[in-house]
Motif scaffolding. Sequence first.
Motif, PDB file in Angstrom:
ATOM      1  N   GLN A   1       0.832  -1.200   0.000  1.00  0.00           N
ATOM      2  CA  GLN A   1       0.000   0.000   0.000  1.00  0.00           C
ATOM      3  C   GLN A   1       0.870   1.255   0.000  1.00  0.00           C
ATOM      4  O   GLN A   1       1.893   1.302   0.637  1.00  0.00           O
ATOM      5  N   VAL A   2       0.442   2.223  -0.770  1.00  0.00           N
ATOM      6  CA  VAL A   2       1.159   3.490  -0.853  1.00  0.00           C
ATOM      7  C   VAL A   2       0.302   4.547  -0.179  1.00  0.00           C
ATOM      8  O   VAL A   2      -0.818   4.830  -0.604  1.00  0.00           O
ATOM      9  N   LEU A   3       0.824   5.121   0.894  1.00  0.00           N
ATOM     10  CA  LEU A   3       0.097   6.127   1.655  1.00  0.00           C
ATOM     11  C   LEU A   3       0.417   7.518   1.153  1.00  0.00           C
ATOM     12  O   LEU A   3       1.497   7.760   0.614  1.00  0.00           O
ATOM     13  N   SER A   4      -0.505   8.426   1.349  1.00  0.00           N
ATOM     14  CA  SER A   4      -0.250   9.828   1.027  1.00  0.00           C
ATOM     15  C   SER A   4      -0.505  10.664   2.277  1.00  0.00           C
ATOM     16  O   SER A   4      -1.393  10.353   3.065  1.00  0.00           O
ATOM     17  N   ILE A   5       0.310  11.687   2.437  1.00  0.00           N
ATOM     18  CA  ILE A   5       0.190  12.583   3.586  1.00  0.00           C
ATOM     19  C   ILE A   5      -0.010  13.989   3.061  1.00  0.00           C
ATOM     20  O   ILE A   5       0.717  14.425   2.169  1.00  0.00           O
ATOM     21  N   ARG A   6      -0.999  14.670   3.609  1.00  0.00           N
ATOM     22  CA  ARG A   6      -1.231  16.054   3.192  1.00  0.00           C
ATOM     23  C   ARG A   6      -1.582  16.896   4.412  1.00  0.00           C
ATOM     24  O   ARG A   6      -2.015  16.389   5.438  1.00  0.00           O
ATOM     25  N   ARG A   7      -1.397  18.176   4.259  1.00  0.00           N
ATOM     26  CA  ARG A   7      -1.737  19.126   5.320  1.00  0.00           C
ATOM     27  C   ARG A   7      -3.042  19.801   4.931  1.00  0.00           C
ATOM     28  O   ARG A   7      -3.258  20.164   3.783  1.00  0.00           O
ATOM     29  N   ASP A   8      -3.917  19.941   5.897  1.00  0.00           N
ATOM     30  CA  ASP A   8      -5.210  20.579   5.672  1.00  0.00           C
ATOM     31  C   ASP A   8      -5.396  21.632   6.758  1.00  0.00           C
ATOM     32  O   ASP A   8      -4.727  21.604   7.784  1.00  0.00           O
ATOM     33  N   THR A   9      -6.271  22.578   6.515  1.00  0.00           N
ATOM     34  CA  THR A   9      -6.561  23.612   7.512  1.00  0.00           C
ATOM     35  C   THR A   9      -8.007  23.464   7.937  1.00  0.00           C
ATOM     36  O   THR A   9      -8.904  23.364   7.108  1.00  0.00           O
ATOM     37  N   ARG A  10      -8.219  23.449   9.230  1.00  0.00           N
ATOM     38  CA  ARG A  10      -9.554  23.301   9.772  1.00  0.00           C
ATOM     39  C   ARG A  10     -10.020  24.616  10.376  1.00  0.00           C
ATOM     40  O   ARG A  10      -9.429  25.664  10.183  1.00  0.00           O
ATOM     41  N   ARG A  11     -11.044  24.535  11.145  1.00  0.00           N
ATOM     42  CA  ARG A  11     -11.665  25.703  11.750  1.00  0.00           C
ATOM     43  C   ARG A  11     -10.646  26.557  12.492  1.00  0.00           C
ATOM     44  O   ARG A  11      -9.756  26.043  13.156  1.00  0.00           O
ATOM     45  N   TYR A  12     -10.781  27.835  12.378  1.00  0.00           N
ATOM     46  CA  TYR A  12      -9.914  28.831  13.017  1.00  0.00           C
ATOM     47  C   TYR A  12      -8.468  28.723  12.560  1.00  0.00           C
ATOM     48  O   TYR A  12      -7.556  29.110  13.274  1.00  0.00           O
TER      49      TYR A  12
END
Length: 101
Positions: free
Chosen positions: A29-40
Amino acid sequence: MAKETKDFSAISGLPDELGIDDDLSKVGQVLSIRRDTRRYGKPMTIVSGFEMDRAEMKALASELKRRLACGGTVLDDEIELQGNHVERARDILDELGYQVA
């Protein structure tokens, strides 16, 4: 939707005691990592691409949370970690034997 684990020892012909199933399932399995922005404007690190059941994902999420000293959860076949931990999570997953794209 439960994901089934594959029985690689039947294919490889090696004994179950060697634990080849765990190693091969990680490599497959090949995983992907990403950054996301949530509330505030709070950063979240999202790890996706898992082909394992929910119990295994929860165990991996616990290990990541412990080693990164952060909170997080498993949602919709993804692990969500509180904070920006993209590089450190990548290093930990590499160390644990997962492929990260």
